[in-house]
Design an enzyme around this catalytic site. Sequence first.
Site, mmCIF file in Angstrom:
data_model
loop_
_atom_site.group_PDB
_atom_site.id
_atom_site.type_symbol
_atom_site.label_atom_id
_atom_site.label_comp_id
_atom_site.label_asym_id
_atom_site.label_seq_id
_atom_site.Cartn_x
_atom_site.Cartn_y
_atom_site.Cartn_z
ATOM 1 N N ASP A 1 -9.581 0.345 -14.835
ATOM 2 C CA ASP A 1 -9.725 0.776 -13.510
ATOM 3 C C ASP A 1 -10.759 1.705 -13.043
ATOM 4 O O ASP A 1 -11.168 2.248 -13.875
ATOM 5 C CB ASP A 1 -8.588 1.220 -12.723
ATOM 6 C CG ASP A 1 -7.255 0.526 -12.563
ATOM 7 O OD1 ASP A 1 -7.599 -0.759 -12.648
ATOM 8 O OD2 ASP A 1 -6.243 1.007 -12.138
ATOM 9 N N MET A 2 -11.506 1.559 -11.886
ATOM 10 C CA MET A 2 -12.636 2.378 -11.619
ATOM 11 C C MET A 2 -12.322 3.512 -10.552
ATOM 12 O O MET A 2 -11.652 3.158 -9.644
ATOM 13 C CB MET A 2 -13.754 1.707 -10.876
ATOM 14 C CG MET A 2 -15.018 2.399 -11.026
ATOM 15 S SD MET A 2 -15.586 3.234 -12.652
ATOM 16 C CE MET A 2 -16.510 1.642 -13.264
ATOM 17 N N GLN B 1 -17.055 -1.411 -7.859
ATOM 18 C CA GLN B 1 -16.736 -1.279 -6.211
ATOM 19 C C GLN B 1 -18.014 -1.604 -5.333
ATOM 20 O O GLN B 1 -19.150 -0.861 -5.474
ATOM 21 C CB GLN B 1 -16.309 0.342 -6.155
ATOM 22 C CG GLN B 1 -15.236 0.761 -6.910
ATOM 23 C CD GLN B 1 -15.413 2.138 -7.339
ATOM 24 O OE1 GLN B 1 -16.364 2.659 -7.602
ATOM 25 N NE2 GLN B 1 -14.118 2.684 -7.551
ATOM 26 N N ARG C 1 -13.786 -7.101 -12.455
ATOM 27 C CA ARG C 1 -12.924 -7.180 -11.093
ATOM 28 C C ARG C 1 -13.752 -6.332 -10.108
ATOM 29 O O ARG C 1 -14.120 -5.394 -10.078
ATOM 30 C CB ARG C 1 -11.644 -6.308 -11.501
ATOM 31 C CG ARG C 1 -10.841 -6.221 -10.123
ATOM 32 C CD ARG C 1 -9.964 -5.161 -9.735
ATOM 33 N NE ARG C 1 -8.848 -5.406 -10.942
ATOM 34 C CZ ARG C 1 -7.991 -4.415 -11.539
ATOM 35 N NH1 ARG C 1 -8.375 -3.112 -11.152
ATOM 36 N NH2 ARG C 1 -7.059 -4.622 -12.252
HETATM 37 C C1 LIG Z 1 -6.051 -5.989 -7.746
HETATM 38 C C2 LIG Z 1 -6.711 -4.635 -7.094
HETATM 39 C C3 LIG Z 1 -7.303 -3.662 -7.997
HETATM 40 C C4 LIG Z 1 -7.805 -2.655 -7.489
HETATM 41 N N1 LIG Z 1 -8.364 -1.735 -8.294
HETATM 42 C C5 LIG Z 1 -9.289 -0.789 -7.686
HETATM 43 C C6 LIG Z 1 -10.001 0.258 -8.721
HETATM 44 O O1 LIG Z 1 -9.848 0.122 -9.780
HETATM 45 N N2 LIG Z 1 -10.776 1.192 -8.107
HETATM 46 C C7 LIG Z 1 -10.805 1.260 -6.615
HETATM 47 O O2 LIG Z 1 -11.537 2.220 -6.219
HETATM 48 N N3 LIG Z 1 -10.188 0.359 -5.748
HETATM 49 C C8 LIG Z 1 -9.371 -0.506 -6.330
HETATM 50 N N4 LIG Z 1 -8.723 -1.280 -5.606
HETATM 51 C C9 LIG Z 1 -8.672 -1.123 -4.192
HETATM 52 C C10 LIG Z 1 -9.715 -1.495 -3.229
HETATM 53 O O3 LIG Z 1 -10.841 -0.683 -3.656
HETATM 54 C C11 LIG Z 1 -9.499 -1.312 -1.717
HETATM 55 O O4 LIG Z 1 -9.200 -0.068 -1.535
HETATM 56 C C12 LIG Z 1 -8.164 -2.032 -1.295
HETATM 57 O O5 LIG Z 1 -8.101 -3.385 -1.950
HETATM 58 C C13 LIG Z 1 -8.538 -2.327 0.348
HETATM 59 O O6 LIG Z 1 -9.471 -3.087 0.578
HETATM 60 P P1 LIG Z 1 -9.796 -4.532 0.938
HETATM 61 O O7 LIG Z 1 -10.670 -5.437 -0.053
HETATM 62 O O8 LIG Z 1 -8.498 -4.990 0.878
HETATM 63 O O9 LIG Z 1 -10.131 -4.676 2.455
HETATM 64 P P2 LIG Z 1 -9.938 -3.919 3.941
HETATM 65 O O10 LIG Z 1 -11.151 -4.297 4.755
HETATM 66 O O11 LIG Z 1 -9.812 -2.436 3.611
HETATM 67 O O12 LIG Z 1 -8.839 -4.584 4.190
HETATM 68 C C14 LIG Z 1 -8.645 -5.905 4.730
HETATM 69 C C15 LIG Z 1 -7.195 -6.231 5.100
HETATM 70 O O13 LIG Z 1 -6.350 -6.126 3.845
HETATM 71 C C16 LIG Z 1 -4.922 -5.535 4.526
HETATM 72 N N5 LIG Z 1 -4.788 -4.185 3.979
HETATM 73 C C17 LIG Z 1 -5.797 -3.426 2.964
HETATM 74 N N6 LIG Z 1 -5.382 -2.261 2.517
HETATM 75 C C18 LIG Z 1 -4.055 -2.213 2.822
HETATM 76 C C19 LIG Z 1 -2.985 -1.373 2.689
HETATM 77 N N7 LIG Z 1 -3.148 -0.308 1.834
HETATM 78 N N8 LIG Z 1 -1.885 -1.467 3.398
HETATM 79 C C20 LIG Z 1 -1.646 -2.601 4.199
HETATM 80 N N9 LIG Z 1 -2.609 -3.305 4.378
HETATM 81 C C21 LIG Z 1 -3.874 -3.424 3.553
HETATM 82 C C22 LIG Z 1 -5.147 -5.186 5.993
HETATM 83 O O14 LIG Z 1 -4.637 -6.494 6.576
HETATM 84 C C23 LIG Z 1 -6.647 -5.164 6.300
HETATM 85 O O15 LIG Z 1 -6.800 -5.518 7.477
HETATM 86 C C24 LIG Z 1 -8.088 -2.346 -6.028
HETATM 87 C C25 LIG Z 1 -7.800 -3.420 -5.101
HETATM 88 C C26 LIG Z 1 -6.774 -4.778 -5.570
HETATM 89 C C27 LIG Z 1 -6.591 -5.547 -4.784
#
Ligand SMILES: Cc1cc2nc3c(=O)[nH]c(=O)nc-3n(C[C@H](O)[C@H](O)[C@H](O)COP(=O)(O)OP(=O)(O)OC[C@H]3O[C@@H](n4cnc5c(N)ncnc54)[C@H](O)[C@@H]3O)c2cc1C
Length: 313
Positions: A136-137, A166, A187
């Site tokens: 993970d980052m 990211q 990823r």
């Molecule tokens: C498999 C996976 C691994 C990840 N690993 C890392 C990592 O190693 N390092 C890192 O910095 N980040 C990681 N993340 C988190 C990522 O960086 C985002 O913070 C997170 O995915 C929310 O962003 P989004 O792309 O869904 O878009 P957004 O624009 O934030 O959200 C889009 C839509 O998704 C839904 N949504 C998003 N978050 C939530 C929530 N918490 N609760 C409910 N609904 C929500 C809502 O409907 C929202 O409108 C990971 C995410 C995933 C899916």
Amino acid sequence: MIQTVARAFFHLLAANNTLKSLASRFGMRGGSGFARRFIAGESVEEAIETARRIEAAGMTTTLDYLGEAVATIAEADAATRAYIKTIDTIAASGVERNISLKLTQLGLTIDRATTVDNLRRILDAAAAREFFVRIDMEDSGYTAVTIDVFETMWQQGYRNVGIVLQSYLRRSEEDAKRMNALGARVRLVKGAYKEPKEVAYQAKADVDAAFVRIMQLLLTEGTYPAIATHDPAMIDATREFARRRGLAPAEYELQMLYGIRRDLQAALTREGLRVRVYVPFGREWFPYFMRRLGERPANIGFVIRGILSDRGQ
Ligand SMILES: Cc1cc2nc3c(=O)[nH]c(=O)nc-3n(C[C@H](O)[C@H](O)[C@H](O)COP(=O)(O)OP(=O)(O)OC[C@H]3O[C@@H](n4cnc5c(N)ncnc54)[C@H](O)[C@@H]3O)c2cc1C
């Protein structure tokens, strides 16, 4: 703007020890603790049970034994041993052999050499059991060293390992090109930490535009990329770009977090796309949980409802 403030606020709360001990007492209590929406359980057995349900629904999983920013070498060693034990337990269970981990869990806040040793121990155990390990980052203070540690392992011949980039970081496009040239599996995520404007885009539109650019780079010249988002606009852009490039669904995967947009996870699976769910478990769930709240302040509603109904019982 609201999202940036919310993120900063929840990061501040995440550092609060009183809140942490209160939440830890109630959050996973019984079958209905409020943190269970995002955390599969405190034990690996609960995570495996969750993984089985997800696999039965046609998706794949990656299991994350939660923990980060350990403060001593002894804790880093304990986390490493726990990961190796987890690898054995998962292998025996028959669920998919895929895990995610954080380098600060293995000692990166203390010492790089210790971290490399610990990671090597885990990668060796993982390779013996044919596991894939995703690093993970974390926050931008660790980006360069995380990529550096990853490349060290790559140069030493480890291939059962991948990295996360990211899109909010200004540097990530260049990092994606570098990882593509290596042949490493990436990823792509938007990024979950509060970052200064010198290193990270602040506006959602800029983060999304970078996400699309990097997604295209990965789908064009990368190695089995994972596009990790719940954002329907990003998923549509990915699916459309893959279609135009003539990529088969088996050439990339979409990833989402446990407990978020289950409806979308199911719909994409029905469509024939590959969906992997990130399943976190373990006792150290508080910082992960707070990042999920910070992404969507509306989530605080279900926490409050959960606490109130708990007190009413
Ligand atoms: C498999 C996976 C691994 C990840 N690993 C890392 C990592 O190693 N390092 C890192 O910095 N980040 C990681 N993340 C988190 C990522 O960086 C985002 O913070 C997170 O995915 C929310 O962003 P989004 O792309 O869904 O878009 P957004 O624009 O934030 O959200 C889009 C839509 O998704 C839904 N949504 C998003 N978050 C939530 C929530 N918490 N609760 C409910 N609904 C929500 C809502 O409907 C929202 O409108 C990971 C995410 C995933 C899916």
